[in-house]
Design a protein around this motif. Structure first.
Motif, mmCIF file in Angstrom:
data_model
loop_
_atom_site.group_PDB
_atom_site.id
_atom_site.type_symbol
_atom_site.label_atom_id
_atom_site.label_comp_id
_atom_site.label_asym_id
_atom_site.label_seq_id
_atom_site.Cartn_x
_atom_site.Cartn_y
_atom_site.Cartn_z
ATOM 1 N N ALA A 174 0.803 -1.589 0.230
ATOM 2 C CA ALA A 174 0.620 0.136 -0.150
ATOM 3 C C ALA A 174 0.680 1.307 -0.086
ATOM 4 O O ALA A 174 0.885 1.931 -0.295
ATOM 5 N N ILE A 182 4.257 1.644 -1.175
ATOM 6 C CA ILE A 182 4.654 1.811 -2.271
ATOM 7 C C ILE A 182 4.276 2.641 -3.426
ATOM 8 O O ILE A 182 4.224 3.126 -4.460
ATOM 9 N N GLN A 183 2.435 1.913 -3.492
ATOM 10 C CA GLN A 183 1.532 2.468 -4.345
ATOM 11 C C GLN A 183 1.488 3.921 -3.727
ATOM 12 O O GLN A 183 0.460 4.266 -4.252
ATOM 13 N N ARG A 186 0.150 5.106 -1.186
ATOM 14 C CA ARG A 186 -1.260 5.035 -0.338
ATOM 15 C C ARG A 186 -0.530 5.630 1.390
ATOM 16 O O ARG A 186 0.435 4.996 1.899
#
Lengths: 293, 293
Positions: free
Chosen positions: B243, B245-246, B248
């Motif tokens: 999450a 690395i995305q 978030r």
């Protein structure tokens, strides 16, 4: 099963003939598919392919031609990004991709973290295959051998007692912990015991084998120190606490799951280079997910 | 079931009549048996007694007269010794006594650590009862309330969203971690995140509720920080890594299982004092089993 067995047999034949021939003649190497690489690996594993296993394709097409292979503990978003940068398209990961042992995804189908990762894999044609049950069933266990090598303890390996490490001379628990941290690149580890206690007889159990197996190995080998990757915090640690209050000389080191097995995926690199000659193979550590404060 | 329901009804009647009378008149209090204390506790738990539960007697005789009660997370050998010193004979522990969730002991029958503990309990007439499913099923969850009180967050409790803690003003993750360590007497905790990240919306999930429940709560509440006791290291932490690395904004604190729930057993003390007037009740923390290096 039928199809996989056939492919395994074919791959085994390839391994025995075409691959060494390609290497010796330096002829152009035929592209290999993901499935051919998998089958070549499984050809070395007693009892493989297993009827029930978590070692399945998690994303992508097993008939893809392999451009490059990455080995790692976890196919994190970061590792997927680095794989794309390398021009590779096949990740062999020891652990799940989608946050549960069986990589069931139905419960995650609307989850934005899952969907992002799934899209990232699909758009870039990345195949992820898990190699967990197989590498552990290899003789010797590939993860164990990688970890023993990283610790400089492979010379103490005994196939009859693979869990047991008898050091030639005792070191104290404090020194042992520092050795583990340096060798396995661990920031912090947790332990139970007296850092001044001598340790000579060690049981090494990377990963998270579960309380009953961990305790059975303590019972069997009566080690000075039991080293494991992860535990359930109502199991092995409580056994060790009680044993110590009882006056038994036993200590416990918990390395962390990921860092306790990562060298096993490095062990895999030369194996893959032999199975898939000409294909670039890179080990990328997914690293310790945790920081400590 | 029939017998237990009858005793529960009797205990509830006692609670409603004899006990307050005894207190106001300072008359000698009739001895209570272990089973009467258990039934008085269960009378407050919706749905209890449960047909399938780990909340069973682990050692001793439920018909024993209670001389004193100790509450704790784990009935370790150390806690048993302290209980004996106190002259108490009834330990209420939140977690297993014999190193596995169901407290199965057949696999341990020849184990010297198990046998020592069993003998220690038997020779000293110590009753151990687990209060796990029941205290969590209490409205509100007694463990949660104890932990919220220890953190000074009980004023933010909302029965409709018991997992959610909305702080009145953001603090950064580093401050939040220091607050958790001080409030819950934690030596080291592990985390994922940026210590400078602001945290206002927190999900608090003590113990080890499992990856799917932990991830479901992150999905549902989208917190700045998810705080839990323990996790499987292939589940929630990997979800949070991906999450982040995305992109978030989510951080994770893992307190440690024992320290994340211990205040729940302190919460139980005044409840027990009301249910068993005149009987000494002591909370003895079994503490963090681990050290860190």
């Amino acid at each position: 099963m039928q199809r996989r067995q056939f492919i395994t047999a074919t791959a085994a034949a390839l391994t025995a003939s075409s691959f060494p021939l390609s290497r010796t003649t330096a002829a152009p190497i035929a592209p290999l598919t993901v499935q051919q690489v998998i089958d070549a690996l499984l050809a070395d594993i007693p009892g493989a392919p297993f009827p029930n296993t978590v070692d399945t394709i998690k994303s992508g097409d097993p008939n893809s031609s392999v451009k490059g292979i990455v080995t790692t503990m976890f196919a994190t978003n970061e590792i997927i990004g680095k794989t794309i940068s390398l021009g590779a398209n096949f990740i062999i990961a020891h652990e799940p991709t989608f946050y549960n042992h069986a990589d069931e995804t139905k419960w995650l189908s609307e989850d934005p973290v899952y969907r992002y990762k799934r899209d990232l894999l699909d758009k870039n044609g990345i195949v992820v295959w898990r190699f967990h049950d197989g590498i552990h069933a290899h003789k010797p266990d590939g993860v164990r051998m990688g970890v023993l090598q990283a610790l400089g303890w492979d010379r103490y390996y005994n196939a009859n007692d693979p869990f047991l490490v008898e050091l030639p001379a005792p070191i104290n628990l404090g020194q042992l912990m520092i050795h583990c941290k340096k060798s396995l690149d661990i920031g912090k580890l947790k332990f139970i015991g007296d850092p001044t206690q001598d340790c000579k007889r060690i049981v090494l159990s990377p990963g998270a084998p579960g309380g009953q197996r961990q305790i059975a190995n303590i019972e069997k080998y009566q080690p000075d120190c039991f080293i494991t990757g992860e535990l359930n915090e109502w199991e092995t640690n409580e056994y060790v606490r009680d044993a110590r209050i009882q006056g038994r000389k036993i200590s416990l080191i918990v390395l962390g799951h990921a860092v306790s097995e990562e060298p096993g995926l490095e062990w895999l690199v030369p194996v893959l280079k032999q199975k898939a000659p000409g294909i670039p193979v890179t080990h990328l550590p997914s690293g310790d997910p945790f920081s400590f404060i």
